[in-house]
Design a protein around this motif. Sequence first.
Motif, PDB file in Angstrom:
ATOM      1  N   PRO A 117      48.188  89.287  -3.806  1.00  0.00           N
ATOM      2  CA  PRO A 117      47.798  89.610  -5.186  1.00  0.00           C
ATOM      3  C   PRO A 117      47.082  88.448  -5.855  1.00  0.00           C
ATOM      4  CG  PRO A 117      50.141  89.152  -5.061  1.00  0.00           C
ATOM      5  CD  PRO A 117      49.654  89.191  -3.652  1.00  0.00           C
ATOM      6  N   SER A 118      46.176  88.791  -6.736  1.00  0.00           N
ATOM      7  CA  SER A 118      45.409  87.788  -7.474  1.00  0.00           C
ATOM      8  C   SER A 118      45.253  88.239  -8.919  1.00  0.00           C
ATOM      9  CB  SER A 118      44.031  87.597  -6.836  1.00  0.00           C
ATOM     10  OG  SER A 118      43.194  86.804  -7.656  1.00  0.00           O
ATOM     11  N   ALA A 119      45.358  87.285  -9.836  1.00  0.00           N
ATOM     12  CA  ALA A 119      45.176  87.612 -11.255  1.00  0.00           C
ATOM     13  C   ALA A 119      43.767  88.113 -11.524  1.00  0.00           C
ATOM     14  CB  ALA A 119      45.480  86.387 -12.110  1.00  0.00           C
ATOM     15  N   ALA A 120      42.822  87.757 -10.648  1.00  0.00           N
ATOM     16  CA  ALA A 120      41.443  88.215 -10.834  1.00  0.00           C
ATOM     17  C   ALA A 120      41.310  89.722 -10.640  1.00  0.00           C
ATOM     18  CB  ALA A 120      40.517  87.484  -9.865  1.00  0.00           C
ATOM     19  N   ASP A 121      42.303  90.337  -9.969  1.00  0.00           N
ATOM     20  CA  ASP A 121      42.251  91.784  -9.748  1.00  0.00           C
ATOM     21  C   ASP A 121      42.718  92.584 -10.956  1.00  0.00           C
ATOM     22  OD1 ASP A 121      41.406  91.283  -7.143  1.00  0.00           O
ATOM     23  OD2 ASP A 121      43.452  91.265  -6.350  1.00  0.00           O
ATOM     24  N   ILE A 122      43.267  91.920 -11.964  1.00  0.00           N
ATOM     25  CA  ILE A 122      43.782  92.610 -13.143  1.00  0.00           C
ATOM     26  C   ILE A 122      42.790  92.433 -14.291  1.00  0.00           C
ATOM     27  CG2 ILE A 122      45.690  92.809 -14.770  1.00  0.00           C
ATOM     28  CD1 ILE A 122      47.509  91.631 -12.695  1.00  0.00           C
ATOM     29  N   PRO A 123      42.151  93.503 -14.735  1.00  0.00           N
ATOM     30  CA  PRO A 123      41.175  93.362 -15.808  1.00  0.00           C
ATOM     31  C   PRO A 123      41.832  93.143 -17.158  1.00  0.00           C
ATOM     32  CG  PRO A 123      41.437  95.672 -15.244  1.00  0.00           C
ATOM     33  CD  PRO A 123      42.269  94.898 -14.261  1.00  0.00           C
ATOM     34  N   ASN A 124      41.147  92.373 -17.997  1.00  0.00           N
ATOM     35  CA  ASN A 124      41.581  92.211 -19.385  1.00  0.00           C
ATOM     36  C   ASN A 124      40.584  92.973 -20.252  1.00  0.00           C
ATOM     37  OD1 ASN A 124      42.486  91.418 -21.870  1.00  0.00           O
ATOM     38  ND2 ASN A 124      42.521  89.235 -21.449  1.00  0.00           N
ATOM     39  N   ASN A 125      40.886  94.267 -20.471  1.00  0.00           N
ATOM     40  CA  ASN A 125      39.941  95.169 -21.135  1.00  0.00           C
ATOM     41  C   ASN A 125      40.150  95.262 -22.646  1.00  0.00           C
ATOM     42  OD1 ASN A 125      38.731  95.895 -18.689  1.00  0.00           O
ATOM     43  ND2 ASN A 125      40.260  97.471 -18.312  1.00  0.00           N
ATOM     44  N   HIS A 126      41.006  94.439 -23.200  1.00  0.00           N
ATOM     45  CA  HIS A 126      41.365  94.625 -24.605  1.00  0.00           C
ATOM     46  C   HIS A 126      40.191  94.368 -25.551  1.00  0.00           C
ATOM     47  CE1 HIS A 126      45.554  95.393 -23.789  1.00  0.00           C
ATOM     48  NE2 HIS A 126      45.570  94.372 -22.957  1.00  0.00           N
ATOM     49  N   LEU A 127      39.274  93.466 -25.180  1.00  0.00           N
ATOM     50  CA  LEU A 127      38.097  93.262 -26.031  1.00  0.00           C
ATOM     51  C   LEU A 127      37.251  94.527 -26.070  1.00  0.00           C
ATOM     52  CD1 LEU A 127      36.262  91.509 -27.752  1.00  0.00           C
ATOM     53  CD2 LEU A 127      35.200  90.655 -25.643  1.00  0.00           C
ATOM     54  N   ALA A 128      37.067  95.167 -24.912  1.00  0.00           N
ATOM     55  CA  ALA A 128      36.300  96.413 -24.868  1.00  0.00           C
ATOM     56  C   ALA A 128      36.991  97.504 -25.677  1.00  0.00           C
ATOM     57  CB  ALA A 128      36.120  96.869 -23.417  1.00  0.00           C
ATOM     58  N   TYR A 129      38.321  97.569 -25.589  1.00  0.00           N
ATOM     59  CA  TYR A 129      39.055  98.558 -26.373  1.00  0.00           C
ATOM     60  C   TYR A 129      38.883  98.291 -27.874  1.00  0.00           C
ATOM     61  CZ  TYR A 129      41.470  99.711 -21.988  1.00  0.00           C
ATOM     62  OH  TYR A 129      41.771 100.094 -20.717  1.00  0.00           O
ATOM     63  N   ALA A 130      38.930  97.008 -28.269  1.00  0.00           N
ATOM     64  CA  ALA A 130      38.757  96.660 -29.679  1.00  0.00           C
ATOM     65  C   ALA A 130      37.374  97.074 -30.171  1.00  0.00           C
ATOM     66  CB  ALA A 130      38.963  95.159 -29.876  1.00  0.00           C
ATOM     67  N   VAL A 131      36.345  96.800 -29.370  1.00  0.00           N
ATOM     68  CA  VAL A 131      34.985  97.181 -29.751  1.00  0.00           C
ATOM     69  C   VAL A 131      34.880  98.696 -29.906  1.00  0.00           C
ATOM     70  CG1 VAL A 131      32.592  97.248 -28.958  1.00  0.00           C
ATOM     71  CG2 VAL A 131      33.915  95.140 -28.736  1.00  0.00           C
ATOM     72  N   GLN A 132      35.553  99.431 -29.020  1.00  0.00           N
ATOM     73  CA  GLN A 132      35.510 100.891 -29.112  1.00  0.00           C
ATOM     74  C   GLN A 132      36.141 101.391 -30.408  1.00  0.00           C
ATOM     75  OE1 GLN A 132      37.410 101.779 -25.349  1.00  0.00           O
ATOM     76  NE2 GLN A 132      35.485 102.454 -24.448  1.00  0.00           N
ATOM     77  N   TRP A 133      37.276 100.812 -30.795  1.00  0.00           N
ATOM     78  CA  TRP A 133      37.912 101.244 -32.044  1.00  0.00           C
ATOM     79  C   TRP A 133      37.039 100.910 -33.255  1.00  0.00           C
ATOM     80  CZ3 TRP A 133      40.964 104.964 -32.159  1.00  0.00           C
ATOM     81  CH2 TRP A 133      41.979 105.147 -31.240  1.00  0.00           C
TER      82      TRP A 133
END
Length: 220
Positions: A176-192
């Motif tokens: 496992p690698s932390a690079a495999d886990i996306p941090n999509n919260h900025l995209a979610y914030a932009v969508q809201w």
Amino acid sequence: MPEAGSGARRIPLIPTIIVAAAILVMIGLGIWQLQRRGEKAQALALAAANPGKPAVAFPKLPPVDPALLFRPSSVHCLSVVGWQVEAGRAADGSSGYRHIAQCSTGAEGPGVLVAVGVGQRPDQKPGWSGGQVEGWIGEEPDHRALLTRIGGKAPPLRPMLIAKHAPDGLKPMAPPSAADIPNNHLAYAVQWFFFAGVAAVIYALALRRRNISSKGTQKP
């Protein structure tokens, strides 16, 4: 001449309150996602260092504590009660299909998921029926609906053991690698924020059209 105070009546009170409340909620959700972005970044930084730490007990219930994500662990699969197949990557870098065993761990309890290895065919039948497994603590594949994730109402992902060694016929899983886990919260914030802006524009256009129509029907 129009009656005095007719201008004030051009903006309907109740619909305006409802739309304004909805816009404020969407803006609030966007701000919350920005806060979650920082929390997720801290969790990913912690997870990046976890594979080299000492082994810990496998968590039984979701959600997986960020302090445990990717830590070495082990489980005993009493018997395999089902399989699921997902796209995956082997330790040698090749792509294929992850074979995830749905294991029973006793007469009671939630059971456990074990990603045992990577095969080349989705219909491949792994020759593995259970036993003691060593690996790393991960999370089940995320198939939650996008809107529930954006709104923060998605159920937590169940813990899943990523096996270090694969049974015959399968390749070992990539560590496992932390690079495999996306941090999509900025995209979610932009969508809201985008949804809030669109709602404001649509309502403003609706009011403008309403006012134009009301002017056209006013008597001189």
